[in-house]
Scaffold this motif. Structure first.
Motif, short mmCIF file in Angstrom:
data_model
loop_
_atom_site.label_atom_id
_atom_site.label_comp_id
_atom_site.label_asym_id
_atom_site.label_seq_id
_atom_site.Cartn_x
_atom_site.Cartn_y
_atom_site.Cartn_z
N ILE A 124 0.85 -1.19 0.00
CA ILE A 124 0.00 0.00 0.00
C ILE A 124 0.89 1.24 0.00
CG2 ILE A 124 -1.74 1.33 1.26
CD1 ILE A 124 -2.86 -1.26 2.32
N GLY A 125 0.68 2.10 -0.98
CA GLY A 125 1.47 3.32 -1.10
C GLY A 125 0.75 4.51 -0.51
N LEU A 138 2.64 7.15 8.11
CA LEU A 138 3.43 5.94 7.88
C LEU A 138 3.97 5.39 9.19
CD1 LEU A 138 4.79 3.97 5.91
CD2 LEU A 138 6.70 5.59 5.73
N SER A 139 4.46 6.27 10.07
CA SER A 139 5.00 5.80 11.35
C SER A 139 3.92 5.14 12.20
CB SER A 139 5.64 6.96 12.11
OG SER A 139 4.66 7.95 12.43
N HIS A 140 2.69 5.65 12.14
CA HIS A 140 1.58 5.02 12.88
C HIS A 140 1.26 3.64 12.30
CE1 HIS A 140 0.52 8.26 15.57
NE2 HIS A 140 0.41 9.13 14.57
N LEU A 141 1.20 3.55 10.97
CA LEU A 141 0.82 2.28 10.34
C LEU A 141 1.89 1.22 10.53
CD1 LEU A 141 -0.68 3.70 7.01
CD2 LEU A 141 -1.95 2.65 8.91
N GLN A 142 3.13 1.62 10.59
CA GLN A 142 4.21 0.64 10.74
C GLN A 142 4.27 0.03 12.13
OE1 GLN A 142 7.59 2.95 9.43
NE2 GLN A 142 7.49 2.13 7.34
N THR A 143 3.60 0.64 13.10
CA THR A 143 3.55 0.03 14.44
C THR A 143 2.70 -1.22 14.45
OG1 THR A 143 1.65 1.37 15.10
CG2 THR A 143 3.85 2.29 15.49
N GLY A 144 1.79 -1.34 13.49
CA GLY A 144 0.94 -2.53 13.41
C GLY A 144 -0.30 -2.47 14.27
N SER A 154 -0.86 -9.68 5.50
CA SER A 154 -0.03 -8.61 6.09
C SER A 154 0.01 -7.44 5.13
CB SER A 154 1.37 -9.13 6.39
OG SER A 154 2.00 -9.57 5.19
N LEU A 155 0.16 -6.24 5.68
CA LEU A 155 0.18 -5.03 4.89
C LEU A 155 1.54 -4.35 5.02
CD1 LEU A 155 -3.32 -3.52 5.83
CD2 LEU A 155 -2.75 -5.06 3.95
N ASN A 156 2.10 -3.98 3.88
CA ASN A 156 3.37 -3.29 3.85
C ASN A 156 3.16 -1.90 3.27
OD1 ASN A 156 6.25 -3.02 4.10
ND2 ASN A 156 6.39 -3.31 1.88
N PHE A 157 3.56 -0.86 4.00
CA PHE A 157 3.30 0.52 3.60
C PHE A 157 4.59 1.20 3.14
CE2 PHE A 157 0.18 -0.70 6.77
CZ PHE A 157 -1.01 -0.34 6.16
N GLN A 158 4.44 2.08 2.14
CA GLN A 158 5.58 2.83 1.61
C GLN A 158 5.13 4.22 1.20
OE1 GLN A 158 7.63 0.78 -1.53
NE2 GLN A 158 9.18 2.36 -1.79
N GLU A 159 5.97 5.20 1.45
CA GLU A 159 5.64 6.60 1.18
C GLU A 159 6.16 7.02 -0.19
OE1 GLU A 159 6.79 11.03 2.98
OE2 GLU A 159 7.15 9.22 4.16
N PHE A 160 5.32 7.79 -0.93
CA PHE A 160 5.69 8.30 -2.25
C PHE A 160 5.29 9.77 -2.37
CE2 PHE A 160 4.95 3.79 -2.86
CZ PHE A 160 6.02 3.38 -3.63
N PRO A 161 6.11 10.58 -3.03
CA PRO A 161 5.67 11.96 -3.33
C PRO A 161 4.67 11.95 -4.47
CG PRO A 161 7.80 11.56 -4.32
CD PRO A 161 7.47 10.32 -3.51
#
Length: 490
Positions: A124-125, A138-144, A154-161
């Motif tokens: 998920i971007g 992103l920091s909130h979502l990465q805590t799980g 499982s969900l993997n998040f990544q930030e994009f401009p």
């Protein structure tokens, strides 16, 4: 070889016949009549082709299910096999060796696509404009914390401009299974274009109104309603939620018994509850999201394979162009009548269309090739390239005093030069059509004219023109006259 080229044989034969009739003062066509007939024929062909062509509109959405993915993978395997055959039959043994690694890499990528259909991790971007809160979310979502109750997915998040141009989205973002787009207010035009393009590509989208705590309740509701209206005008539905990833602290005042009071800023927990249902739905739709992503990945891989195949096809196409350019040069050199040069050019352009179309996998009927060739000939005349090419060649030939006065040489070189430009333009056109996945490309007058002019400007002063003149002087220079042998004296 020539027997398999009916347009070329017929056109050059007719040109020669008309030249013979012209020498005995039997004028069937003058140059203006011939050009008018060509223009009329090309106009009729263009109208027919336009009537057959589908009207352009919004891109059609592909149904993302397993059969669609399997068809896409099968097409990739076919394209890879076509590339392997083209490498084997077109390139030299030494050149083929460098392509083996490319072919192996393509084979592995197709295998990876098939294996990836069973993956249990969704990508998920997080996309948004600067200062929209992507990094904080992103920091909130990465805590799980929000995804702890999801099943086996499982969900993997990544930030994009936010990409500067919605048409040039990087592959890594395109291959995300879903996109959460963050905004701190109303959508800009670039953001709206991005959302529309992502939905049309089949990507799952959720619009996240972040920093809602910074607005008064009435304004907050107004912005949220406006965002929902903007999303409703998109081709597909998208969820709109409101959150506060980093709420501003609240000022707290406590009065004491002595009448004094204390004030301090009380931190506020993030409000992300609206995301929970969307994340749960994404996990429930894992298979559909993976299928849609695999289709996008398949299209990216198809374009990479087609680019490689275009490169090999160009190796096969350029000798055909060179062969026909010198046939055009010889025909123009031998014929002193300009209108017959134009007729020969139509025949040669028609043969170019059929030969190059066959190389790139596009089949044109004899009638289509002839009428399309008339379009190219009339377009060349209308663009003034005949006169410009003659001027450019004359400038180069001034350094060759022996041949400068030979008008036939200039005429022959001009025909060869224009034929080469037409061939290069056709190669670029067919490469673009193949890259776009077209099965029956049409010759757009506007697009082809721009491509032809661009090629002329690139090559009118370059090495191509000089090299062509040097080769042409060897091919088109009249053979020296030989004296007949005298009878032996008895």
């Amino acid at each position: 070889m020539l027997a398999k080229r009916p347009i070329l044989i017929g056109g050059l034969g007719l040109s020669a016949t008309l030249w013979l009739l012209d020498t005995v003062q039997f004028h069937i066509f003058d140059s203006s009549t011939l050009l008018s007939a060509i223009a009329l024929g090309s106009g009729i062909w263009w109208w027919r082709r336009q009537s057959k062509s589908p009207q352009l509109g919004e891109p059609k959405l592909t149904v993302a299910d397993r059969p669609a993915v399997e068809r896409a993978v099968a097409q990739l395997l076919t394209l890879r096999a076509t590339l392997a055959t083209a490498v084997e039959t077109t390139l030299s043994p030494s050149a083929q060796e460098s392509w083996q690694a490319v072919l192996a890499a393509f084979e592995q990528q197709v295998a990876d696509l098939k294996t990836g259909l069973e993956r249990q991790t969704l990508q998920i971007g997080l996309v948004g404009e600067p200062r929209s809160g992507k990094s904080t979310l992103l920091s909130h979502l990465q805590t799980g914390t929000l995804t702890a109750e999801l099943s086996a997915v499982s969900l993997n998040f990544q930030e994009f401009p936010l990409p500067a141009d919605s048409a040039t989205v990087p592959d890594e973002l395109t291959h995300q299974d879903a996109v959460f787009f963050l905004t701190a207010g109303d959508l800009t035009d670039s953001a709206y274009s991005f959302l529309k393009q992502r939905l049309l590509s089949g990507q799952r989208l959720m619009l996240v109104f972040n920093k809602q705590d910074q607005y008064l309740p009435a304004d907050r509701e107004s912005i949220l309603q406006q965002l929902r209206q903007r999303v409703a005008s998109l081709p597909l539905a998208a969820t709109v939620v409101a959150i506060a990833a980093a709420p501003r602290p609240i000022k707290v005042r406590r009065h004491q018994e002595d009448g004094q009071f204390k004030e301090w800023l009380e931190p506020v927990s993030a409000d992300l509850t609206a995301l929970t249902p969307a994340l749960g739905q994404a996990a429930a739709d894992r298979a559909a999201l993976v299928y849609a992503t695999t289709l996008r990945q398949s299209e990216t891989l198809r374009r990479e394979m087609q680019t490689a195949l275009n490169q090999v096809h160009r190796e096969q196409a350029l000798p055909l162009v060179e062969q026909l350019q010198w046939i055009a040069g010889a025909a123009a050199f031998a014929s002193p009548v300009p209108s017959l040069d134009l007729l020969a050019a139509v025949a040669i352009n028609g043969q170019l269309i059929m030969d190059l179309g066959r190389v790139y996998g596009f089949q044109f009927s004899l009638e289509e090739a002839k009428t399309a060739a008339a379009t190219l000939a009339s377009l060349t005349v209308k663009l003034g390239l005949v006169e410009l090419s003659t001027q450019a060649l004359t400038t180069v030939l001034k350094s060759h005093a022996a041949t400068y006065v030979a008008g036939g040489v200039v005429q022959g070189l001009s025909a060869a030069y224009l034929t080469r430009l037409a061939g290069l333009s056709l190669i670029e056109h067919f490469e673009a059509a193949a890259l776009a996945g077209q099965t029956a490309p049409t010759l757009s007058l506007e697009g082809f004219g721009q491509r032809l002019q661009a090629l002329f400007q690139q090559n009118s002063q370059g090495a191509l023109l000089l090299r062509l003149v040097q080769q042409g002087l060897e091919r088109l220079r009249p053979a020296p006259a030989t004296q007949p042998a005298l009878p032996a004296q008895v």
